[in-house]
Design an enzyme around this catalytic site. Structure first.
Site, short mmCIF file in Angstrom:
data_model
loop_
_atom_site.label_atom_id
_atom_site.label_comp_id
_atom_site.label_asym_id
_atom_site.label_seq_id
_atom_site.Cartn_x
_atom_site.Cartn_y
_atom_site.Cartn_z
N ALA A 1 0.85 -1.19 0.00
CA ALA A 1 0.00 0.00 0.00
C ALA A 1 0.88 1.24 0.00
CB ALA A 1 -0.90 0.02 1.24
N MET A 2 0.24 2.41 -0.13
CA MET A 2 1.01 3.64 -0.23
C MET A 2 0.31 4.78 0.49
SD MET A 2 3.67 5.12 -1.29
CE MET A 2 3.95 6.84 -0.84
N GLU A 3 1.12 5.51 1.27
CA GLU A 3 0.59 6.51 2.21
C GLU A 3 0.36 7.89 1.63
OE1 GLU A 3 3.77 5.14 2.36
OE2 GLU A 3 5.25 6.69 2.82
N HIS B 1 -0.34 0.95 9.37
CA HIS B 1 0.96 1.41 8.87
C HIS B 1 0.80 2.65 7.99
CE1 HIS B 1 5.15 0.73 7.43
NE2 HIS B 1 4.68 1.30 6.33
N GLU B 2 -0.08 2.56 7.02
CA GLU B 2 -0.24 3.70 6.09
C GLU B 2 -0.81 4.90 6.83
OE1 GLU B 2 1.40 3.15 3.54
OE2 GLU B 2 1.40 0.97 3.66
N1 ARG Z 1 5.80 3.64 1.41
C1 ARG Z 1 5.06 2.44 1.14
C2 ARG Z 1 4.83 1.75 2.45
O1 ARG Z 1 5.71 1.45 3.17
C3 ARG Z 1 5.74 1.52 0.20
C4 ARG Z 1 5.97 2.05 -1.17
C5 ARG Z 1 6.91 1.21 -1.91
N2 ARG Z 1 7.05 1.60 -3.26
C6 ARG Z 1 8.05 1.22 -4.06
N3 ARG Z 1 8.06 1.62 -5.26
N4 ARG Z 1 9.03 0.51 -3.67
O2 ARG Z 1 3.77 1.55 2.88
ZN ZN Z 2 5.70 2.33 4.95
#
Ligand code: ARG
Ligand code: ZN
Length: 870
Positions: free
Chosen positions: A261-263, A296-297
């Site tokens: 997922a992505m925040e 987490h997000e």
């Molecule tokens: N920041 C995101 C998380 O930890 C993960 C994003 C990873 N993206 C990537 N292209 N490696 O929840």
């Molecule tokens: Zn993260």
């Protein structure tokens, strides 16, 4: 090209605001960007914006069109000379992109007909030209224009400020995000999505609208995600004093997603695996995963978004800290010990081998070729352990002080891990100078233990010595918190006098020297040491405990983590000695003392059933492999299966009784609970290990009666190990029943990928041509290919090398479509040094072949090159 931390330079220009207008189209999408830019460096003569795979349409500076002699455009940059007199200016750039052709799923792409984005780490440069680095923080507005029928929902970060229908059948929506942010937190989503809503009132009384957007038909699978979100919001207020800061918090579930997922600010984009759940379609493990990823997000809003990273070498600043926070949250919401054990199992399974192999790096890497390759177990999971150690060294209260200072001091900034550690020192008055070595030294420390007891002086002494096999002579001693107790013959903690003269029954020792002795006074009889309680440091312990001592700890340790770990160490000792004798072909039986320690667990009805389940589970084949100098995959598999069978036969009636008792037991709200299911299904595993037909019939019966996916999957896993008609019928039935449900079909692929049936590799190869298989969907690739290469050691490492060839083919194909996913698959080949000469040759040949792939991506190149040569 390799990028080095030591080369970091502040940006020459900063971009204060960016107004985007994105016109979504089926053939082409047009992105118009207007930026206000300020000079930061008076020497700089050129503004170099990042940009990849963009069709440049026009550039205007301060309103004037630039002709193509007044800029230079390369594959990766747009260079624009800027007169040194220019302190501030505007830049308006129009570009075109084709999201529908973007199979790498980075930047703007399409998933199931909907538009969505993934910009971390460097995806924004595939949307428009920009200073795509986390220390450039801008205020964004986003206007989205798109077909009203195809894209009734159009979302971006922040608050919606305008919405209207255009005459040409398109709709127009404008979003404004008041919080300056780096481009990696930008998001845009457009599609025909359903929305589930709820509300949260913050501690200060503000109302926040919560929205989860999913594909139509999935609305009834959002409850758990929504509940988890509300719990996370409350927890962050209570534990860290952090409130949410916008009027709306949105989550979108998409089915094509490279990671979990992505925040993105105010608009989290999720792999649907971490949103959608119903008891019928998701297992208890899926439920836990959703709770922790949602948390987490959400937690990233403060640790990641409000305070972000200066550069990507600081990735663990936000990831290690946020994983620590989500682990603490999940431990609070559930059985803390069982969850702690799960965290450590994952660390040992993924991070320890990474740190011992060619891809080893400190939690703060010093260089990289492709940053996407550094979203690793080391940066995330070991990073979380490093934060946990700070928590242990400081204690809860001082840790909170440090966090408060960190939030106050750095809100709105892009900072370094150094600034985090400094805030922790300032909040606690504790010197972390030596502790900082955890950030820069790779490798898993090994701690050697020597004990001494003197009955006359009633003194017990504990000597701990640190080593780091990865760095050998080149390592400097770490500051390691050692949470410990001394136990008496009943497993009870003994009181002792500490060096300050205080009486205590437990203590966190600060191990700071290479070799250090701690003395405990007033000890009446020889104690048993309980070390690294709760796994207080990410180290390997070298302690000469014999099987009797381990069995004692397995039955009496008061620290549940250590109790479980003693059981695992005991099982490993016994299984590995069998593995070592395997080739001489002698009959092997499990020692009596081992069987009685298993009986202890079975008889202990006070135990949390979830704990009993993991206490009885044997170390995995991969766990055992890690403990061998040269991995003998086949012997490990045979010995472990024989042990399962012997234990199953020995305790057959116990397991059957447990199975039956728990099968129908309803507890919470007249429902069976997850911990009981877990113990029940562990019992079932031991029963089918006996290979008696009756128990496969029992698994089949469970399958047909199952009202939840946990039980259905447990049946499937057991039947997956068998041959014959019942198995085939149930697999066919499962497929038919769930055909329309990709997350469940992923499970169907995975069980087959992990089966130890002799035909497994053939099965997996045939599944590549199954109509439901596609290399374009990352979840599907993980469910079949990754599940096979990391979850099926015997067949992946088949001596013919066919398993390696299977993996090579997948990497070659994915290199062209999705390099990020391709690169992750290289990892298992990087472990080649751990195998026999024949396999080493086969594996390194494949690595060489990977390096020969035409149009090799940076991602795959870096992984294969390091795997071969480091
Ligand atoms: N920041 C995101 C998380 O930890 C993960 C994003 C990873 N993206 C990537 N292209 N490696 O929840
Ligand atoms: Zn993260």
């Amino acid at each position: 090209a390799t990028i080095y931390l030591k080369d970091y330079k502040q940006p020459d220009f900063s971009i204060h605001s960016i107004d985007l207008v994105v016109e979504l189209g089926e053939e082409v999408t047009t992105v118009s960007s207007s930026m206000t830019i300020k000079r930061m460096n008076h020497q700089a003569s050129t503004l170099s914006l990042n940009g990849e795979n963009l069709e440049l349409i026009s550039i205007r500076r301060n309103g004037l069109v630039l002709n193509d002699t007044s800029y230079e455009c390369t594959d990766e940059y747009l260079h624009i000379p800027i007169p040194k007199s220019e302190e501030e200016f505007t830049l308006a750039i129009v570009t075109r992109i084709k999201p529908q052709e973007n199979t790498a799923l980075e930047g703007l792409y399409k998933s199931s007909g909907n538009f969505c984005t993934q910009c971390e780490a460097e995806g924004f440069r595939k949307i428009t030209y920009f200073l795509d680095r986390p220390d450039v923080m801008s205020v964004f507005s986003t206007t989205i224009i798109g077909d009203a029928d195809l894209y009734p929902v159009m979302l971006s970060n922040g608050n919606k400020v305008e919405e209207k229908q255009l005459d040409d059948g398109r709709s127009y929506v404008k979003w404004e995000d008041p919080h300056p942010k780096p481009a990696y937190l930008f998001a845009l989503v457009a599609g025909d999505l359903a929305c589930v809503e709820d509300h949260f009132t913050t501690a200060s009384g503000r109302d926040v609208l919560l929205q989860i957007f999913v594909e139509k038909g999935n609305e009834d699978r959002c409850n758990h995600a929504m509940t988890s979100l509300k719990k996370s919001m409350k927890w962050d207020e209570e534990e860290f004093g952090r409130e949410y800061d916008l009027d709306v918090f949105m989550i979108v579930a998409v089915s094509d997603f490279n990671m979990g997922a992505m925040e993105n600010k105010g608009l989290n984009v999720f792999n649907s695996k971490y949103v959608l759940a119903s008891p019928q379609s998701a297992t208890d493990t899926d439920y836990d995963g959703i709770e922790s990823v949602i948390a987490h997000e959400y937690f990233h809003n403060w640790t990641g978004n409000r305070i972000t990273c200066r550069d990507w070498f600081q990735l663990t600043l936000k990831e290690g800290l946020t994983v620590f926070r989500d682990q603490q949250f999940s431990a609070d919401m559930n059985s803390a010990a069982v969850f702690r054990i799960g965290d450590v199992q994952r660390l040992r399974a993924a991070q320890f081998p990474e740190d011992a192999g060619p891809l080893s790096h400190p939690i703060q890497p010093q260089s990289y070729v492709e940053i996407n390759n550094f979203y690793t177990a080391t940066v995330y999971e070991k990073g979380a352990e490093v934060i946990r150690m700070i928590h242990t060294i400081l204690g809860k209260e001082k840790f909170r002080n440090g966090m408060d200072i960190y939030f106050d001091r750095h809100d709105g900034q892009a900072v370094t891990t150094e600034e985090f550690v400094k805030a922790m020192e300032d909040g606690s008055g504790i010197d972390l100078t030596q502790f900082r070595r955890w950030y820069v030294q790779a490798g898993t420390p090994v701690i050697k233990v020597t004990e001494g007891y003197n009955p006359e002086s009633q003194q017990y002494s504990l000597t701990l010595e640190q080593e780091n096999p990865k760095l050998a002579e080149n390592f400097l001693p770490y500051h390691i918190p050692v949470d410990m107790s001394l136990l008496d013959g009943n497993g009870k903690a003994i009181g002792f006098t500490t060096d300050t003269g205080a009486k205590s029954t437990g203590k966190v020792l600060n191990l700071t020297q290479k070799k250090q002795t701690f003395v405990f006074n007033d000890i009446n009889s020889e104690p048993t040491i309980s070390l690294f309680r709760g796994f207080s440091a990410p180290v390997k312990l070298e302690q000469n405990l014999d099987n009797e001592q381990l069995a004692f700890l397995f039955s009496r340790e008061t620290d549940l983590f250590n109790r479980w770990d003693a059981g695992q160490r005991l099982s490993s000792n016994i299984l590995l000695s069998q593995v070592n004798r395997h080739d001489v072909g002698s009959l092997q039986i499990l020692p009596q003392m081992y069987l009685s320690s298993i009986r202890n667990i079975l008889n202990d009805r006070e135990l949390d059933p979830a704990f009993a389940a993991i206490a009885l589970s044997l170390p995995s084949e991969q766990d055992l492999a890690q403990k061998m100098p040269v991995v003998n995959v086949d012997a490990i598999h045979i010995v472990r299966n024989n042990a399962l069978k012997e234990i199953g036969l020995k305790f057959e009636s116990d397991f059957l009784q447990i199975y039956k008792d728990l099968r129908d037991l309803k507890v919470e709200g007249n429902q069976p609970i997850a911990s009981n299911r877990k113990f029940k299904n562990t019992a079932l595993r031991f029963l089918t290990a006996t290979a008696k037909e009756d128990y496969f019939a029992l698994a089949a019966e469970q399958y047909h009666a199952a009202e939840n996916m946990t039980d259905a999957m447990a049946s499937l896993f057991n039947l997956g190990e068998s041959e014959g008609q019942i198995r085939d019928e149930i697999f066919a039935d499962f497929y038919q029943k769930w055909e329309a449900d990709p997350l469940v079909i992923d499970k169907w692929f995975t069980v087959q990928a992990m089966s130890s049936r002799p035909t497994a590799l053939e099965d997996v190869t045939n599944l590549l041509s199954h109509p439901a298989f596609t290399m374009l969907n990352p979840n599907r690739v993980r469910s079949l290919i990754a599940a096979f290469v990391s979850g099926n050691p015997v067949h992946f490492h088949e001596k013919s090398g066919k398993g390696y060839q299977f993996l090579f083919n997948a990497i070659e194909q994915l290199n062209g479509t999705n390099p990020q996913i391709a690169a992750r698959l290289v990892t298992p080949l990087g472990q080649w040094r751990r195998y026999d000469a024949v396999r080493q040759k086969l594996m390194t040949d494949k690595l060489e072949e990977i390096l020969d792939i035409s149009d090799l991506s940076n991602d795959v190149y870096e992984m294969a090159n390091k795997s071969l040569h480091n």
